[in-house]
Design an enzyme around this catalytic site. Structure first.
Site, short mmCIF file in Angstrom:
data_model
loop_
_atom_site.label_atom_id
_atom_site.label_comp_id
_atom_site.label_asym_id
_atom_site.label_seq_id
_atom_site.Cartn_x
_atom_site.Cartn_y
_atom_site.Cartn_z
N PRO A 248 0.79 -1.24 0.00
CA PRO A 248 0.00 0.00 0.00
C PRO A 248 0.82 1.29 0.00
O PRO A 248 0.83 2.05 0.97
CB PRO A 248 -0.83 -0.13 1.28
CG PRO A 248 0.05 -0.91 2.20
CD PRO A 248 0.79 -1.89 1.33
N CYS A 249 1.49 1.55 -1.12
CA CYS A 249 2.29 2.77 -1.22
C CYS A 249 1.41 4.02 -1.19
O CYS A 249 1.90 5.12 -0.92
CB CYS A 249 3.15 2.74 -2.47
SG CYS A 249 2.28 2.34 -3.99
#
Length: 288
Positions: A248-249
């Site tokens: 989850p950048c």
């Protein structure tokens, strides 16, 4: 239209609304104006938002304000302390799934996918059409389509230039179901197969420790991996992440609270953050 097609159609309207808000932020457009821009009445637009994320447009927009993101950053200490106590084990809870994280060996990395078969396919998701690619060792790519499917596919093939690619919708569709609709799918772990430098892998592994609905800064991640002066390098590593959503950048923002810099567009990043924040707010409300 099917339920999944409706969701894609709904997302495109949400994305269009977010882009409009981005472009007209100084004018502070009203809810009526935003709704008109996506060719819906205020009532219909509000109902669409509630169906998509469970909160009103006003609540959703609040989750995208600098005031809200700064508040999230102020809460980061407890988040990262909790993650640190668990350690960078390679398995972290994410989206009600368990993620197994496997990095390719230096030898495999140099081969650039030689002797590796990659099955891929395009499928609908709550954030538009996506391209998913998987191997017998795990998911190796998840990206979102903006306009050109072939361009996205070429990016995938360039990252694994010596691999054999096989389009296989029957393999991909169940995996998409499990990723985006975990309550409707068996709860077996999802394994991710990544390739990168040791630094990049450490950054991506650290991202898995950020719970859904929470935000941290690039500097926080640098500090967490023991490289406090490497926040810019952290940003570069995050930009190289090829497995969107699962790694989850989108949960990493600037220390000023600004929501920008996302491989698949700032509007989609805002949609992801607002969607997760809405889900978190609902869960908190239900537990009160």
């Amino acid at each position: 239209m099917t339920t999944r097609q409706n969701e894609i159609h709904d997302y495109k309207r949400i994305e269009t609304a977010i882009r409009y808000i981005e472009q007209n932020a100084m004018k502070q457009p009203s809810l009526d104006t935003i709704a008109a821009h996506v060719h819906l009445s205020k009532h219909h637009f509000s109902r669409l938002f509630k169906q998509w994320v469970g909160v009103t447009p006003i609540q959703f927009l609040h989750f995208l304000t600098v005031e809200y993101t700064k508040k999230c950053l102020a809460e980061k200490t407890s988040i990262l302390d909790t993650a640190h106590s668990a350690g960078l084990s390679g398995s972290s809870r994410l989206h009600d799934l368990f993620i197994n994280f496997e990095a390719m060996t230096p030898g495999d990395f140099k081969k650039q996918g030689a002797n590796l078969t990659i099955e891929y396919g395009f499928a609908p998701s709550p954030f538009g059409v996506c391209l998913l690619a998987t191997t017998e060792r795990g998911v190796c790519y998840l990206g979102f389509v903006d306009e050109d499917k072939e361009e996205l596919l070429e990016q995938l093939k360039a990252e694994w230039c010596n691999a054999t690619f096989v389009q296989n919708a029957s393999t991909i569709q169940p995996k998409i179901q499990k990723i985006f609709y975990p309550s409707l799918a068996p709860s077996r772990p999802i394994t991710l197969l990544v390739k990168g430098t040791n630094f990049q892998i450490n950054v991506w592994r650290a991202l898995l420790t950020i719970p859904s609905g929470n935000l941290v800064s690039y500097q926080d991640i640098a500090q967490y991996i023991g490289k406090p002066k490497a926040s810019r390098a952290v940003g570069t590593a995050i930009a190289k992440n090829s497995i969107g959503y699962l790694i989850p950048c989108h949960r990493v923002i600037t220390n000023t609270g600004a929501l920008k810099n996302y491989r698949w567009g700032t509007a989609r990043k805002k949609a992801l953050i607002g969607w997760e924040a809405g889900k978190r707010a609902l869960e908190i409300a239900e537990n009160l």
